[in-house]
Design an enzyme around this catalytic site. Structure first.
Site, PDB file in Angstrom:
ATOM      1  CD  GLU A  52       5.596   3.892   0.647  1.00  0.00           C
ATOM      2  OE1 GLU A  52       5.105   2.856   0.186  1.00  0.00           O
ATOM      3  OE2 GLU A  52       4.935   4.781   1.170  1.00  0.00           O
ATOM      4  CB  ALA A  97       1.767  -5.552  -3.086  1.00  0.00           C
ATOM      5  CD  GLU A 141      -0.167  -2.570  -3.022  1.00  0.00           C
ATOM      6  OE1 GLU A 141       0.367  -1.463  -3.259  1.00  0.00           O
ATOM      7  OE2 GLU A 141      -0.227  -3.057  -1.874  1.00  0.00           O
ATOM      8  CD  GLU A 171       0.225   2.173   2.692  1.00  0.00           C
ATOM      9  OE1 GLU A 171      -0.670   1.382   2.363  1.00  0.00           O
ATOM     10  OE2 GLU A 171       1.157   2.450   1.919  1.00  0.00           O
TER      11      GLU A 171
HETATM   12 ZN   LIG Z   1      -0.509   0.494   0.660  1.00  0.00          ZN
END
Ligand SMILES: [Zn+2]
Length: 833
Positions: free
Chosen positions: A126, A261, A297, A319
Site C-alpha cells: 500500500e 502494521a 488490522e 483508516e
Molecule cells: Zn489501517
C-alpha cells in the site's frame, strides 16, 4: 489520458504468480499468468510495473514486446496487431530487486541471540508498490483472485495471503510452496514473507486457524497477540455479522517495517513492537498499543479488504473506520481500560493540526496516488475516527452497526465511494447522514461553541476554532449534546446545530450548562466566566471525559489567545483531587508545551511540583497489589512529569536509586519507564549503559524504551552521537526519524540538534523514505525561539510527498511563537503573584 489511472480497456480476473526470492543477492525472479478480459479492440495492454525487467511477455500464443515508462510506472505490451475483445491469457517472465526502502518486495534483517545475521524478504504494497514485485493493474478497483506460489530455500518459513496447500522439493533443493486462492481483492493487499521465522501453533479463531509468525526465541512474546488476534477476529465476524473471507490468519512480526502494521488479507504484517509484547515487563500503554493495532488490522479484513475504496481519495474512510473499530472492539473486550478516555488525547492531537489554516479537508481529490501518501496523517486516522465516533453516538450504536452491515453486504468483494456508506447509514437510521457529514468531511477545521446565558435562555454560538482566525463564516452541522441543570432537574438535549446561533429557552432558572456532554463531539466549548465557575463547583459530578474536555478546550483557547495563561494555570489547581489517568494526561500535556515554549523558570518548576506532588504522594512509588492498570499508568506519568518538567530533586534522586531495579526488570513497568526518561533527561544516567541495554533488549518494548531515551540526554556530544547513529544504520530506519524528532525537542540541546538537522538534511533525505522523513517534523513547534531560522530553512526546500505536513508544522511553530510572545509576561505575572 490520465497518467495516473490505467485506461479501462483490460480487466484482470485472476493472477497466478510464482516468485523465487534470492535473499543472498537481494533479487527475485518471477512468472505470472493473468486472465484478462479485454472490453474493446485494443492496440496494446497497459499495466503497472516499476524496477522490474520483463524478460518475456506473451498473450495466448502471441509474443509481445515491452516498453517501459518509468515516469508513470507503467509498461505497454504490444505486437503491433490489434487485440480482439474477449478473454485472454497474459503470461510474463520477469525479475526484480529486493530493495531496502521498506516498500514493494524488500529486505529486512535481524541478528539472532547467537549473533548470527539473517535476511527476510517481505512486502509492503500500500498504496502503489505491488508493481515493484509483479506487473499488475495496481489500482484498488481492479480486484482479482490471486494464486501465489513461492519457491524458497529449504528451512525458511514462507507465508502468503492464503493457506499453504502443497509443498514440493525441486531438483535444485529449493521448496515450491503453493498457497490457496485469495478471495477477490485489490493488489495492495497481496503479501508474501520469506525468512527464518517460526509460527505459533494455530488456534481456532471462529473456525479460522490463527498463528503469530516471529523469530525463534520470541515465543513468549507472541502469547498476547495470539489471544488478542483470536478474540478480535471472532468479535468482528460477530459485529459485522459477516464471516471472515480468508481461510487462515497469520500475524507476522517484521524486524524492519515503515508503518505500524498492514492489513494484507490473511497475512497481516506488523512492526515488532506493535505485535510482540511481554506481559510481565510491558507497561499498560505498551500492551494496549499491541491490542489496538491488532484490532485495527483485523477490522480492515472487512472494512478495506472485503469492501474497498474505489480510489485513494477514499483511503481516509478506510483508516478512520478501522481506527474507530479498534476502539469499540477493545472497549468491548477490556472495559477496564476505558478506551474512549484514552482516545481523548488522540482526538486532541488531530484538533491541534486541524486548528491551523493549513489544515485540509478529511477527504480531498487525489490525482496522483502519491498524493494519497499525504493522507496517512492524524487527520485521516484521528479526526476521521473522531467523526465516525460522533456519528455513531448521534445515530445510536445498534442503528450504526446495522448500517455498516448493510453497506458491507451490498458491496461485497467490490469497491465504493464514501457516499455509499452514508447512504447505507441513512437507510438504517432515517437521518440525513450525508448532509451532516458533508460539513465535516469536505471542509477543513472544526467549530468552537461559545455557551452563555441570556435572560434565562441558553445561548450557543458556533464559529471556526483557529489559532490564527481567518474570519471565514463556515458553519458545521453539529450534533450538539447539551446537559444542564435547571431547578432541581438535570436535562439533556440533542440537537443538530447548523446555524450561527441557537437559543434554548428554559423555564426554571439555569444553574449550569455543559456543552458536548459526554465528550464525544469533535468541537471545542468555551463558557462565559460565570458558567465556567458553576461547572467547576460541580467538578466532582462531571464524567471523566467532560473533565478532560474542560482542560483541553481551555488550553487550546490559551494557545489561540482567547484565554490568559494565568487563568488556565489557576484552573488546573482545581484538579488536585483528580484520579483519572486521561485527565492528568491533558494537564501534563499542557505543562510539557509550556516547558518547551518558555525559558526555563524556577517559578514554573515550583508550580509544577505544587500541582503534581499531592497526587504523586497519594500513589507513592510502588503499586498496591489490587491496583488497576490505569492507576499504575498515572503513577508513571506523574513521576515522569515531576522529574522532567518540575525539576524535582527528590524524584530525580529516587529515580537514580531505582535504576538497578530497572535493569533487573524487578520494578513496576510504568515506574521503570518513568525512571528511564527522568534519568536520561536530567543527564543522570549512563549513556553507555542505556545504549547497551538497547542493543541487548529482549523485547521490542524494552528496546524502544532505551532507544527513545537516548535523544533525551542533554549533553552536546551525546546529542551528536545519537544523531549520527540515526543516520549510519545503527538505529533501524523504521525508528530513526522518531529519534531525530526527539532530538529536536531536546530542551537543553535544541540548538545543537537543529544545526545537525539542517547540516545533514541531504543525508536524511537519502536515508529515510519520504513517508518516514515526514516524521522528523513533529516537534518543530518546540523551536519557537528560533522560528525565523526554521522557516528560512524550509522556505528553500521542498520536502517530497510532505509539502502539506511542512506547511502545517511551520504554521504550528508560528502559533507557538506568537503564544510565547503574548504569554511570557502573563506567565511571569501569574507565577510571581
Ligand atoms: Zn489501517
Amino acid at each position: 489520458m490520465d497518467p495516473y489511472r490505467l485506461p479501462k480497456i483490460a480487466f484482470p480476473s485472476r493472477y497466478d504468480i510464482t516468485l523465487r526470492p534470492d535473499l543472498d543477492t537481494a533479487t527475485f525472479s518471477g512468472t505470472e499468468t493473468i486472465r484478462v478480459t479485454v472490453g474493446e479492440p485494443a492496440d496494446e495492454i497497459i499495466l503497472n510495473a516499476i524496477e522490474i525487467d520483463i524478460e518475456e511477455a506473451t498473450l495466448g500464443d502471441r509474443s509481445l514486446s515491452t516498453s517501459h515508462d518509468p515516469e508513470t510506472e507503467r509498461i505497454r505490451l504490444s505486437d503491433g496487431a490489434q487485440i480482439p475483445p474477449g478473454e485472454h491469457t497474459l503470461s510474463l517472465r520477469f525479475s526484480g530487486i529486493l530493495n531496502d526502502k521498506l516498500h514493494g518486495f524488500y529486505r529486512s534483517t535481524f541478528t539472532d541471540a547467537d549473533g548470527r545475521d539473517h535476511v527476510v524478504a517481505t512486502t509492503q504494497f500500500e498504496a502503489t508498490d505491488a508493481r515493484r514485485a509483479f506487473p499488475c493493474w495496481d489500482e484498488p478497483e481492479y480486484k482479482a483472485v490471486f494464486g501465489i506460489t513461492l519457491v524458497v530455500p529449504e528451512g525458511l518459513l514462507a507465508v502468503s495471503n492464503g493457506a499453504e496447500i502443497s509443498r514440493t522439493k525441486l531438483d535444485d533443493g529449493t521448496i515450491r510452496i503453493l498457497f490457496s486462492d485469495t478471495p477477490r481483492m485489490s493488489t495492495y493487499l497481496v503479501a508474501f514473507v520469506v525468512g527464518p521465522f517460526v509460527a505459533t501453533e494455530p488456534v481456532d479463531a471462529g473456525g479460522v486457524p490463527l498463528r503469530v509468525v516471529h523469530q525463534a526465541g520470541q515465543e513468549r512474546l507472541a502469547e498476547f497477540a495470539v489471544e488478542a488476534g483470536a478474540h478480535y477476529l471472532r468479535w468482528f465476524a460477530d459485529y459485522y455479522d459477516i464471516p471472515y473471507q480468508g481461510d487462515k490468519m497469520d500475524l507476522i512480526a517484521i524486524p524492519d517495517f515503515a508503518f505500524g502494521a498492514m492489513e494484507n488479507l490473511g497475512a497481516v504484517t506488523f512492526r515488532e513492537s506493535a505485535l510482540l509484547v511481554d506481559l510481565e515487563t510491558a507497561s499498560h500503554g505498551e500492551v494496549q498499543r499491541v491490542s489496538e493495532v491488532i484490532a485495527h488490522e483485523l477490522a480492515h479484513m472487512w472494512f478495506g479488504d472485503y469492501v474497498t475504496m474505489k480510489w485513494w481519495n477514499g483511503v481516509w474512510l478506510n483508516e478512520a473506520f478501522a481506527t474507530f473499530m479498534e476502539m469499540i472492539a477493545q472497549d468491548a473486550w477490556k472495559p477496564e481500560w476505558k478506551t474512549w478516555l484514552s482516545f481523548a488525547p488522540l482526538r486532541s492531537r488531530s484538533m491541534i493540526t486541524d486548528a491551523l489554516q493549513a489544515t485540509r479537508p478529511v477527504e480531498f481529490p487525489v490525482v496522483a496516488p502519491h498524493e494519497a501518501d499525504e493522507m496517512f496523517d492524524v487527520l485521516t486516522y484521528l479526526k476521521g475516527s473522531s467523526l465516525v465516533r460522533m456519528l455513531q453516538r448521534f445515530l445510536g450504536e445498534e442503528v450504526f452497526r446495522k448500517g455498516v452491515e448493510t453497506y458491507l453486504e451490498a458491496h461485497a468483494f467490490a469497491n465504493t465511494e464514501t457516499s455509499d456508506l452514508w447512504a447505507a447509514l441513512e437507510q438504517a437510521s432515517g437521518q440525513p447522514v450525508g448532509s451532516v457529514m458533508e460539513s465535516w468531511i469536505f471542509s477543513g477545521g472544526y467549530p468552537q461553541v461559545d455557551i452563555g446565558l441570556d435572560n434565562g435562555s441558553i445561548v450557543a454560538r458556533q464559529h471556526r476554532f483557529q489559532y490564527r482566525p481567518s474570519g471565514d463564516g463556515d458553519l458545521w452541522q453539529i450534533p450538539l449534546t447539551l446537559a444542564y441543570g435547571a431547578g432541581d432537574v438535570v436535562h439533556r438535549t440533542d440537537v443538530v446545530f447548523d446555524t450561527p446561533e441557537i437559543r434554548i429557552d428554559v423555564e426554571d432558572p439555569v444553574n449550569w450548562v455543559l456543552a458536548n456532554a459526554g465528550g464525544h463531539g469533535y468541537y471545542r466549548s468555551r463558557y462565559s466566566p460565570d458558567l465556567l465557575e458553576r461547572i467547576l463547583e460541580r467538578l466532582d459530578r462531571l464524567s471523566a471525559l467532560d473533565r478532560y474536555g474542560l482542560i483541553d478546550d481551555m488550553w487550546a483557547c490559551v494557545i489561540a489567545g482567547q484565554t490568559d495563561i494565568g487563568a488556565y494555570l489557576d484552573l488546573l489547581t482545581r484538579f488536585g483531587n483528580e484520579t483519572e489517568h486521561a485527565v492528568w494526561t491533558a494537564i501534563v500535556e499542557s505543562i510539557r508545551q509550556i516547558h518547551h515554549t518558555f525559558d526555563p523558570s524556577p517559578a514554573f518548576e515550583r508550580y509544577v511540583r505544587d500541582l503534581l506532588t499531592p497526587a504523586a504522594k497519594r500513589l507513592g512509588w510502588a503499586p498496591h497489589p489490587e491496583e488497576d492498570g490505569l492507576t499504575r499508568r498515572l503513577r508513571g506519568l506523574l513521576i515522569s512529569a515531576l522529574g522532567r518538567y518540575g525539576n524535582d530533586g527528590q524524584v530525580r534522586a529516587r529515580a537514580i536509586e531505582l535504576l538497578p531495579a530497572v535493569f533487573d526488570h524487578t520494578l513496576d513497568p510504568e515506574v521503570a519507564q518513568a525512571v528511564i526518561n527522568v534519568t536520561a533527561d536530567a543527564g543522570l544516567a549512563d549513556y553507555e549503559t542505556f545504549f547497551s541495554e538497547y542493543e541487548r533488549a529482549e523485547t521490542p518494548q524494552d528496546e524502544n524504551r532505551y532507544l527513545y531515551a537516548l535523544p533525551l540526554f542533554p549533553d552536546r556530544a551525546l546529542v551528536e552521537r545519537t544523531f549520527a547513529m540515526a543516520l549510519d544504520g545503527r538505529i533501524r530506519t523504521q525508528n530513526a526519524p522518531f529519534v531525530v524528532e526527539l532530538l529536536l525537542a531536546n530542551r537543553s540541546a535544541s540548538r545543537v540538534a537543529w544545526d545537525l538537522y539542517t547540516h545533514h538534511w541531504d543525508d536524511q533525505v537519502r536515508a529515510f523514505p519520504p513517508s518516514l522523513l515526514k516524521r522528523t517534523l513533529g516537534t518543530l513547534w518546540t523551536l519557537s525561539d528560533m522560528a525565523d531560522e526554521v522557516h528560512a530553512f524550509f522556505d528553500r526546500r521542498t520536502v517530497r510527498h510532505a509539502e502539506k505536513a511542512v506547511t502545517q508544522e511551520l504554521e504550528r511553530l508560528d502559533a507557538m511563537a506568537a503564544f510565547r510572545d503574548r504569554a511570557s509576561e502573563q506567565l511571569v505575572v501569574y507565577l510571581t503573584e
